[in-house]
Design an enzyme around this catalytic site. Structure first.
Site, PDB file in Angstrom:
ATOM      1  N   ARG A   1      30.834  47.285  38.292  1.00  0.00           N
ATOM      2  CA  ARG A   1      31.555  46.278  38.525  1.00  0.00           C
ATOM      3  C   ARG A   1      31.893  45.112  39.617  1.00  0.00           C
ATOM      4  NH1 ARG A   1      36.168  48.009  42.274  1.00  0.00           N
ATOM      5  NH2 ARG A   1      38.265  47.377  41.448  1.00  0.00           N
TER       6      ARG A   1
ATOM      7  N   GLN B   1      42.660  46.700  36.031  1.00  0.00           N
ATOM      8  CA  GLN B   1      42.712  46.599  37.714  1.00  0.00           C
ATOM      9  C   GLN B   1      42.176  45.531  38.609  1.00  0.00           C
ATOM     10  OE1 GLN B   1      39.963  48.285  39.393  1.00  0.00           O
ATOM     11  NE2 GLN B   1      41.267  50.047  40.453  1.00  0.00           N
TER      12      GLN B   1
ATOM     13  N   HIS C   1      40.981  40.781  41.975  1.00  0.00           N
ATOM     14  CA  HIS C   1      42.585  41.388  41.748  1.00  0.00           C
ATOM     15  C   HIS C   1      43.403  40.179  41.326  1.00  0.00           C
ATOM     16  CE1 HIS C   1      41.765  45.590  41.728  1.00  0.00           C
ATOM     17  NE2 HIS C   1      41.322  45.207  43.577  1.00  0.00           N
TER      18      HIS C   1
ATOM     19  N   SER D   1      41.824  50.239  45.353  1.00  0.00           N
ATOM     20  CA  SER D   1      41.048  49.802  44.332  1.00  0.00           C
ATOM     21  C   SER D   1      39.383  50.648  44.082  1.00  0.00           C
ATOM     22  CB  SER D   1      40.419  48.245  44.730  1.00  0.00           C
ATOM     23  OG  SER D   1      39.553  47.175  44.259  1.00  0.00           O
ATOM     24  N   LEU D   2      38.455  50.195  43.784  1.00  0.00           N
ATOM     25  CA  LEU D   2      37.369  51.258  44.143  1.00  0.00           C
ATOM     26  C   LEU D   2      37.673  52.761  43.688  1.00  0.00           C
ATOM     27  CD1 LEU D   2      34.804  52.142  46.314  1.00  0.00           C
ATOM     28  CD2 LEU D   2      34.820  49.515  46.903  1.00  0.00           C
TER      29      LEU D   2
ATOM     30  N   GLN E   1      36.971  49.300  49.490  1.00  0.00           N
ATOM     31  CA  GLN E   1      36.464  48.074  49.499  1.00  0.00           C
ATOM     32  C   GLN E   1      36.599  47.580  52.121  1.00  0.00           C
ATOM     33  OE1 GLN E   1      34.079  45.457  46.902  1.00  0.00           O
ATOM     34  NE2 GLN E   1      32.553  44.870  48.567  1.00  0.00           N
TER      35      GLN E   1
END
Length: 310
Positions: free
Chosen positions: A118, A251, A202, A93-94, A10
Site C-alpha cells: 500500500r 479507502q 485519499h 487510514s493505515l 501515518q
C-alpha cells in the site's frame, strides 16, 4: 461502559517506538520479529535506531506503525486485557489494518505485506511534486468540501480526512490545493497549513494505488473480526469479510470519515477510547468530537501496567 480500541495512522511514527514494549514483553517482541520476517528485512532496526526520514517514507511508516500497535496490544493481552475488553475497533487510514489485525481479521504477516504494498503503491501513484495535502483549521467538513470543489476546476481537490469538528485535510493536485487554501482563509479558516507528505492520499489521484490494492487484497484471507470494525469510508461497523475487503480498496481514494466514525461509536454507547500504539493524536481528536469521552493512550510498558491497575 462500552470501550473501543483505536489505532493511529501515518504521522505518529517516532524513532524508538515500541522498543521498551519489546524489551518488557516477549509477545510484543514476537510481533516485530514476525514483521521483519514477513518483509524480509529488519524493519525493527530502522524503527528503533534508524533515521526518521527513512522511517517516515510511506512504505516504512505504514508497517512500522502497525507493528507498534499490535505489539502494544500483545503487551496488554499479556497482562490479561484482550479483545474481550472492547466492543469495537477502528483505525485512522493505515490504522484500519492495525484494527483488523487486532480483531483477528488479518494476520500480522499479511498486514505487514499489505501495508508495504500500500505504501509503495500510494507513493508511486502520483509523481513527486504533482500532488499536495493541506490541513484546514476552523471550518467544518461541509464548508471545506464546498471550497475544495470550487478550487478544483479541471483538477482534483477533495476533502480527504474529516478529523474533528474543526480540522479537515484536503488532498489533490498541488495547484488546486493551493487555490483551496487561499479560498479557505478568505472564508474564515483560522489556518490553512500545507502538510509535509510525499503524495496526495485519499483522493481520486490515488486510483492507480487502489487498483494495486484490489489485486493484493484478493490474494489474502480476511476472517470475520472478533469485534466489529468501524470503517473509515462508511463511518459504521462492518463485520462481513468480503465487504471489509471492498472497503479497504475504497479507502485508498475515499475520505477518512474519522469524526463521523467516532460519532457513530458514541451513538452505539462507547464512552471510553484506548489509543493503541504510537502517539496520542487520535485521543486529541476524540476529545474534540465526543465531549466527555474518556481516552487512554497505550504505547509503553508503563501505560500497559497503568491500564491493568485501573
Amino acid at each position: 461502559m462500552s470501550r473501543a480500541f483505536v489505532f493511529p495512522g501515518q504521522g505518529a511514527q517516532t524513532i524508538g517506538m515500541g522498543k521498551t514494549l519489546a524489551e518488557a514483553y516477549p509477545a510484543a517482541k514476537a510481533v516485530f520479529d514476525e514483521v521483519d520476517e514477513a518483509l524480509g528485512e529488519s524493519l525493527s532496526a530502522l524503527i528503533w535506531g534508524g533515521d526518521i526520514a527513512e522511517l517516515t517514507l510511506t512504505q516504512n511508516a505504514q508497517p512500522a506503525l502497525m507493528a507498534t500497535s499490535i505489539a502494544a496490544l500483545r503487551a496488554l493481552e499479556a497482562e490479561g486485557i484482550g479483545m474481550d475488553h472492547c466492543d469495537f475497533v477502528a483505525g485512522h487510514s493505515l490504522g484500519e489494518y492495525s484494527a483488523l489485525c487486532a480483531a483477528g481479521a488479518l494476520t500480522v504477516a499479511d498486514a505487514a505485506r499489505l501495508l508495504r504494498t500500500r505504501g509503495l503503491a500510494m507513493q508511486e501513484a502520483v509523481p513527486v511534486g504533482v500532488g499536495a495535502m493541506a490541513a484546514i483549521l476552523g471550518l467544518d467538513f461541509e464548508a471545506v468540501t464546498a471550497i475544495a470543489a470550487e478550487a478544483a476546476g479541471d483538477e482534483v481537490c477533495q476533502a480527504a480526512n474529516d478529523n474533528d469538528p474543526a480540522q479537515v485535510v484536503i488532498s489533490g493536485n498541488k495547484d488546486a490545493v493551493e487555490r483551496a487554501m487561499v479560498l479557505a482563509k478568505e472564508r474564515g479558516a483560522k489556518r490553512a497549513l500545507p502538510l509535509p507528505v510525499s503524495a496526495p492520499f485519499h483522493c481520486a489521484l490515488m486510483q492507480p494505488a487502489a487498483a494495486v490494492m484490489a489485486e493484493a487484497l484478493a490474494g489474502v484471507v480476511i476472517s470475520r473480526p472478533v469485534v466489529p470494525i468501524v470503517v473509515n469510508v462508511r463511518a459504521e461497523a462492518v463485520e462481513e469479510p468480503s465487504r471489509i475487503r471492498d472497503l479497504l480498496v475504497a479507502q485508498v481514494t475515499g475520505a477518512v470519515r474519522w469524526r463521523e466514525s467516532v460519532q457513530w461509536m458514541e451513538r452505539a454507547g462507547v464512552t471510553e477510547y484506548w489509543e493503541i500504539g504510537a502517539g496520542k493524536a487520535l485521543s486529541g481528536m476524540i476529545k474534540r468530537i465526543a465531549t466527555g469521552a474518556a481516552t487512554r493512550a497505550i504505547g509503553s510498558p508503563e501505560d500497559v501496567l497503568a491500564a491493568k491497575a485501573d
